[in-house]
Each structure stands twice: as structure tokens, then as C-alpha cells.
Design a protein around this motif. Structure first.
Motif, short mmCIF file in Angstrom:
data_model
loop_
_atom_site.label_atom_id
_atom_site.label_comp_id
_atom_site.label_asym_id
_atom_site.label_seq_id
_atom_site.Cartn_x
_atom_site.Cartn_y
_atom_site.Cartn_z
N SER A 10 -5.89 7.59 3.51
CA SER A 10 -5.90 6.67 2.37
C SER A 10 -7.29 6.61 1.74
CB SER A 10 -5.49 5.27 2.84
OG SER A 10 -5.74 4.35 1.80
N CYS A 61 0.85 -1.18 0.00
CA CYS A 61 0.00 0.00 0.00
C CYS A 61 0.89 1.23 0.00
CB CYS A 61 -0.89 0.01 1.23
SG CYS A 61 -1.93 1.48 1.31
N CYS A 66 -6.01 -0.25 5.86
CA CYS A 66 -5.16 0.94 5.94
C CYS A 66 -5.12 1.52 7.34
CB CYS A 66 -5.65 1.99 4.95
SG CYS A 66 -5.30 1.52 3.24
N CYS A 84 -0.03 3.80 3.00
CA CYS A 84 0.43 3.45 4.35
C CYS A 84 1.93 3.14 4.34
CB CYS A 84 -0.33 2.25 4.87
SG CYS A 84 -2.11 2.49 4.86
N HIS A 124 -0.16 -4.82 3.34
CA HIS A 124 -1.38 -5.24 4.03
C HIS A 124 -1.57 -6.72 3.76
CE1 HIS A 124 -2.07 -1.20 5.03
NE2 HIS A 124 -2.56 -0.77 3.89
ZN LIG Z 1 -3.08 1.08 3.32
#
Ligand SMILES: [Zn+2]
Length: 62
Positions: A47, A22, A42, A25, A29
Motif C-alpha cells: 500500500s 482502504c 495498512c 487492504c 481502517h
Molecule cells: Zn490500508
């Protein structure tokens, strides 16, 4: 309806569980096995995935 973003995911173990990077972030994930739409994991409140979720698409190698 908003379009669902697609994240490239890879299998992180032999059970086929998927992980996706991601960029909001700046971390991976981790999700269960199988492609498809997921609720965002997230931690970054800004996000956009938190609204739409995202679709996991498996790629052979990252
Ligand atoms: Zn994320």
C-alpha cells in the motif's frame, strides 16, 4: 514532497470516531475522532499509504 491521499471516512459511533475504506487492504481502517492526516493502518505492505499516510475527510454517508 508527495501529495497526501484523501480517504473518505464515516463516523462509526456517537463519539465521532472515524473509519475509512482502504482499497489496497480491502478493509476498513479504524481511527480515532477527527479529520486530518493519519499514519496508515495498512496491513498490505504494498500500500502506498504506508509511505505517505492519508488524510481522513468525513462524509455524511457512504
Ligand atoms: Zn490500508
Amino acid at each position: 514532497m508527495k501529495e497526501i491521499p484523501v480517504l473518505e471516512a464515516f463516523e462509526r459511533n456517537s463519539d465521532g470516531m472515524l473509519s475509512a475504506w482502504c482499497s489496497y487492504c480491502v478493509e476498513f481502517h479504524h481511527h480515532g475522532a477527527g479529520e486530518g492526516h493519519r499514519i496508515a493502518h495498512c496491513t498490505n505492505e504494498k500500500s502506498p499509504y504506508k509511505i505517505t499516510g492519508y488524510e481522513l475527510k468525513k462524509v455524511s454517508k457512504l
